[in-house]
Motif scaffolding. Structure first.
Motif, mmCIF file in Angstrom:
data_model
loop_
_atom_site.group_PDB
_atom_site.id
_atom_site.type_symbol
_atom_site.label_atom_id
_atom_site.label_comp_id
_atom_site.label_asym_id
_atom_site.label_seq_id
_atom_site.Cartn_x
_atom_site.Cartn_y
_atom_site.Cartn_z
ATOM 1 N N ASP A 284 0.852 -1.191 0.000
ATOM 2 C CA ASP A 284 0.000 0.000 0.000
ATOM 3 C C ASP A 284 0.888 1.241 0.000
ATOM 4 O O ASP A 284 1.984 1.233 0.578
ATOM 5 N N LEU A 285 0.425 2.317 -0.632
ATOM 6 C CA LEU A 285 1.224 3.543 -0.667
ATOM 7 C C LEU A 285 1.070 4.382 0.590
ATOM 8 O O LEU A 285 2.037 4.971 1.076
ATOM 9 N N MET A 286 -0.133 4.445 1.142
ATOM 10 C CA MET A 286 -0.395 5.296 2.302
ATOM 11 C C MET A 286 -0.206 4.481 3.580
ATOM 12 O O MET A 286 -1.114 3.786 4.036
ATOM 13 N N LEU A 287 0.998 4.557 4.154
ATOM 14 C CA LEU A 287 1.341 3.763 5.333
ATOM 15 C C LEU A 287 1.896 4.653 6.441
ATOM 16 O O LEU A 287 2.538 5.668 6.156
ATOM 17 N N PRO A 288 1.677 4.278 7.694
ATOM 18 C CA PRO A 288 2.311 5.016 8.796
ATOM 19 C C PRO A 288 3.804 4.693 8.894
ATOM 20 O O PRO A 288 4.263 3.688 8.374
#
Length: 229
Positions: free
Chosen positions: A51-55
């Motif tokens: 995934d691109l949006m990661l913490p």
């Protein structure tokens, strides 16, 4: 085959992992970029779903770090960004494929399978070793046209050996590609799985297709006409 899924949203992570496992993959999961990077750098995965949006570290950074470290595992990016510019940017950074959220699970599975095939230089879902044929899409094994019933673990083992047919595959290689981090692998798990697989295909007529190489591992290949053991 072993897949790493890096996804922070629990519902999506659980759903995708469940379907990958149903499709016969061993699956490890990571909930943030740092964990994903660490796992991808220490285990030889057959493909990574990222995934691109990661913490902690976003998917772009993970991708850049992996490629900078010469880790060439095929990577499928997941993103909610649908612009052509975003897709092109990810591919230029070293991603191998791109899938936009929301996605159909059938499409994700097809893309993952294509990436795994690419790793082993395969063009389709069927593998043939002599008269032994493995059809991953149909989860079907046949010998000289006769169907062979295999347990999921033995099917995956046969597929992995067939992907590397003619090569000696060590027990460590088999363990790394067939079992995820949650699996309990005893000292004789690999030998037992190979023994069951050899018995099942031999009963269908595929004798001597799996050879044991002393202190090295196993090799799957069409037996020599003169093979007697």
């Amino acid at each position: 085959m072993r897949i790493l899924l890096v996804e922070d949203y629990e519902q999506t992570r659980t759903f995708v992992a469940k379907h990958l496992r149903r499709a016969g993959y061993a699956v490890d999961t990571a909930v943030d970029g740092e964990d994903g990077l660490a796992q991808a750098g220490s285990i030889d995965y057959d493909a990574i779903v990222l995934d691109l949006m990661l913490p902690k570290m976003n998917g772009v950074e993970v991708l850049q770090r992996l490629r900078a470290d010469n880790i060439d595992t095929n990577i499928l990016l997941l993103t909610a960004r649908s612009s052509v510019e975003d897709r092109v940017a990810g591919l230029k950074l070293g991603a191998d494929d791109y899938l936009i959220k929301p996605f159909a699970m059938k499409e994700l599975l097809a893309r993952v399978e294509a990436l795994v095939r690419r790793r082993y230089n395969r063009k389709n879902s069927k593998l043939a070793v002599g008269d032994l044929t493995i059809d991953r899409a149909a989860r079907l094994v046949t010998f000289a046209g006769k169907e062979i019933q295999l347990r999921p673990r033995e099917f995956t083992l046969l597929e992995y050996l067939a992907n590397r047919q003619g090569q000696v595959v060590s027990r460590d290689d088999i363990e790394q590609h067939l079992y995820d981090l949650a699996a309990t692998v005893s000292s004789n798990s690999i030998d037992s799985a190979v023994c069951r697989l050899r018995r099942d295909i031999s009963e269908a007529g595929a004798e001597n297709y799996i050879r044991t190489i002393h202190r090295q591992g196993y090799v799957l290949k069409k037996p020599d006409v003169h093979t007697s053991h």
